[in-house]
Design an enzyme around this catalytic site. Structure first.
Site, PDB file in Angstrom:
ATOM      1  N   ASP A 118       0.821  -1.220   0.000  1.00 33.33           N
ATOM      2  CA  ASP A 118       0.000   0.000   0.000  1.00 33.33           C
ATOM      3  C   ASP A 118       0.857   1.272   0.000  1.00 33.33           C
ATOM      4  O   ASP A 118       1.893   1.324   0.663  1.00 33.33           O
ATOM      5  CB  ASP A 118      -0.871  -0.050   1.278  1.00 33.33           C
ATOM      6  CG  ASP A 118      -1.995   0.940   1.270  1.00 33.33           C
ATOM      7  OD1 ASP A 118      -2.497   1.268   0.179  1.00 33.33           O
ATOM      8  OD2 ASP A 118      -2.384   1.389   2.362  1.00 33.33           O
ATOM      9  N   GLY A 171      -8.511   6.269   3.965  1.00 38.66           N
ATOM     10  CA  GLY A 171      -8.826   7.072   5.146  1.00 38.66           C
ATOM     11  C   GLY A 171     -10.193   6.736   5.710  1.00 38.66           C
ATOM     12  O   GLY A 171     -10.905   7.595   6.230  1.00 38.66           O
ATOM     13  N   SER A 201     -11.120   5.080   8.327  1.00 37.65           N
ATOM     14  CA  SER A 201     -11.323   5.067   9.786  1.00 37.65           C
ATOM     15  C   SER A 201     -12.114   6.273  10.259  1.00 37.65           C
ATOM     16  O   SER A 201     -12.810   6.200  11.277  1.00 37.65           O
ATOM     17  CB  SER A 201      -9.974   5.047  10.515  1.00 37.65           C
ATOM     18  OG  SER A 201      -9.286   3.872  10.219  1.00 37.65           O
ATOM     19  N   ASN A 240     -10.196   0.989   2.570  1.00 38.03           N
ATOM     20  CA  ASN A 240      -8.928   0.884   3.310  1.00 38.03           C
ATOM     21  C   ASN A 240      -9.087   1.403   4.738  1.00 38.03           C
ATOM     22  O   ASN A 240      -9.508   2.544   4.943  1.00 38.03           O
ATOM     23  CB  ASN A 240      -7.861   1.734   2.624  1.00 38.03           C
ATOM     24  CG  ASN A 240      -7.329   1.102   1.362  1.00 38.03           C
ATOM     25  OD1 ASN A 240      -7.912   0.166   0.827  1.00 38.03           O
ATOM     26  ND2 ASN A 240      -6.226   1.606   0.881  1.00 38.03           N
TER      27      ASN A 240
HETATM   28  O1  G3H Z   1      -4.243   3.126   2.796  1.00 33.01           O
HETATM   29  C1  G3H Z   1      -4.608   3.088   3.976  1.00 33.01           C
HETATM   30  C2  G3H Z   1      -5.810   3.725   4.435  1.00 33.01           C
HETATM   31  O2  G3H Z   1      -6.157   4.767   3.615  1.00 33.01           O
HETATM   32  C3  G3H Z   1      -6.005   3.839   5.896  1.00 33.01           C
HETATM   33  O3  G3H Z   1      -6.493   5.078   6.347  1.00 33.01           O
HETATM   34  O4  G3H Z   1      -5.715   4.890   8.694  1.00 33.01           O
HETATM   35  O5  G3H Z   1      -7.264   6.675   8.012  1.00 33.01           O
HETATM   36  O6  G3H Z   1      -8.061   4.323   8.103  1.00 33.01           O
HETATM   37  P1  G3H Z   1      -6.912   5.239   7.888  1.00 33.01           P
HETATM   38 ZN    ZN Z   2      -4.489   5.331   2.228  1.00 32.86          ZN
END
Ligand code: G3H
Ligand code: ZN
Length: 284
Positions: free
Chosen positions: A84, A212, A214, A233
């Site tokens: 990633d 993003g 979360s 993700n």
């Molecule tokens: O690529 C990883 C994600 O975009 C994770 O984002 O940590 O804000 O959930 P996050």
């Molecule tokens: Zn990301």
């Protein structure tokens, strides 16, 4: 089960108007928790290793990758392994040999033409290795400790016609889109632009990826999946669960020194988060 490709999992989810969850792993406990949570949810899952996680391991990819492969092969649900937010070509070139079936190449910080040229070169190389490749256009903010982008800043939202040209000219298999989420949010308050997701879905034939996640509330996630997001993700949510559980355990057991005691609690908290988030994505 043998490792499966992210492309197959994403295509399968998209065909059912669903999404596959991709969780960022940092420690062995993350790996075990993601597999346990996915097994509990009886759902496929993607384990993903970011370039930042590799940097945390002194630049070494194999220790975490080998643990992830072993956990995936022992899992009772299909598990894919994804590299990633790769920026360094040297890391990209290790992907296939380390067991990864897919990569996300991140040149979104560059001006359009430079992003396109770098992404096209990465995609050409990835495809020679049989790797499925995701890229990003428009920039999802909050990377590397930076503040989230202002929604009106240039590139803070992915423009559909530009995205269509980018995908056609780069040859990527999936696109990460900037639609209102931001990395590393510890509150779930992001509001997504669902009208933009619909326009992107209509303009593109490749799967859309939400980063993003979360910081995105449950109902917004469910709506985004129904609207055409096929890979979600999630990273920070696991770290919130792990750290919160460990912090509480240590506060309640001041004499504990055996890391298995508090890591077990942290791992259980992460597994619960994984199962719950997969449930949210499937609830559309
Ligand atoms: O690529 C990883 C994600 O975009 C994770 O984002 O940590 O804000 O959930 P996050
Ligand atoms: Zn990301």
């Amino acid at each position: 089960m043998p490792l499966i490709g992210s492309g197959a999992l994403v295509a399968e989810a998209a065909a059912k108007q669903g999404a596959v969850a991709a969780f960022n792993i940092i420690t062995l406990e993350h790996i075990e928790a993601v597999v346990e949570g996915a097994e509990r949810a009886k759902s496929p899952v993607i384990l993903q290793v970011s370039e930042n996680a590799v940097a945390f391991r002194g630049g070494r990819l194999l220790p975490l990758a080998r643990a992830a492969v072993a956990a995936a092969e022992a899992a009772s649900v299909p598990v894919a392994l994804h590299l990633d937010h790769v920026k360094r070509d040297e890391l990209l070139r290790q992907a296939a040999d380390a067991g990864f079936g897919s990569v996300m190449y991140d040149a979104a910080h560059l001006p359009y033409e430079e992003n396109l040229a770098a992404t096209r070169a990465a995609a050409d190389w990835a495809h020679t290795q049989g790797l499925w490749i995701e890229a990003e256009l428009g920039e999802v903010g909050g990377k590397d400790g930076k503040a989230p982008l202002d929604p009106h800043a240039p590139g803070a939202r992915t423009e559909p016609q530009e995205a269509r040209a980018f995908v056609a000219e780069s040859g990527v298999d999936a696109l990460a889109v900037a639609v209102g989420s931001s990395h590393a949010m510890t509150s779930r308050t992001a509001a997504l632009d669902h009208e933009l997701i619909a326009r992107l879905r209509a303009a593109l034939t490749v799967p859309l990826v939400l980063h993003g996640s979360s910081g995105v509330p449950d109902d917004e996630l469910t709506r985004a999946v129904t609207g055409g997001i096929a890979k979600v993700n999630i990273g920070t949510a696991l770290n919130i669960a792990l750290t919160g559980a460990v912090r509480a355990h240590l506060a309640a057991h001041e004499s504990v020194v055996d890391p298995r005691k508090y890591l077990a609690v942290g791992r259980t908290a992460m597994a619960e988060t994984v199962a719950r988030m997969i449930g949210v994505l499937g609830a559309g």
